[in-house]
Write a protein that holds these residues in place. Structure first.
Motif: not given
Length: 133
Positions: A9-27, A34-42
């Motif tokens: 679920r966190r991977v899916l959240e990290a991939r989502e372009p609408d995830t907030s900047a604050e949440r991406l900072g946590v991810l 894979p969560v960090r990888l998709w966060t880096a790509r977002n």
């Protein structure tokens, strides 16, 4: 199974372009690669989180942070210095991308060109960033 599902679920959240900047900072600090990888790509990941991802222990996470057009100049400089130190100045794979990164400062570009990181007009890293926008 619950932990694995939460990670997915966190991977899916990290991939989502609408995830907030604050949440991406946590991810960006997540223990699951894979969560960090998709966060880096977002593209919505904030520069401060990207800078941390550019220092990640995993080279694939670092590479994906480098390909994000929002990576700040200081992190670009750090990646270039890391490659130079690790390769003894012989490898230009990372530095070729850094020299054409949209956030690379003129000073950093000049240093990298002088070191031989780019010999345009031959095809080089500048094309990687044009395709991601």
């Amino acid at each position: 199974m619950g932990d694995r599902l939460q990670g997915y679920r966190r991977v899916l959240e990290a991939r989502e372009p609408d995830t907030s900047a604050e949440r991406l900072g946590v991810l960006a600090l997540d223990e699951i690669r894979p969560v960090r990888l998709w966060t880096a790509r977002n593209p919505a990941t904030p520069p401060t989180a990207l800078a941390g991802l550019a220092e990640d222990e995993d080279d694939t996470v670092r590479w994906n942070a480098l390909l994000n057009p929002n990576l700040p100049d200081a992190a670009l400089r750090s990646l270039a210095q890391r490659e130079e130190a690790e390769s003894g100045g012989r490898s230009f794979i990372v530095r070729c991308l850094v020299v054409h990164h949209p956030n690379a400062s003129a000073e950093l570009r000049d240093q990298l060109v002088a070191a031989g990181a780019c010999e345009c007009p031959r095809p080089c890293g500048r094309y990687a960033f044009e395709s991601r926008r």
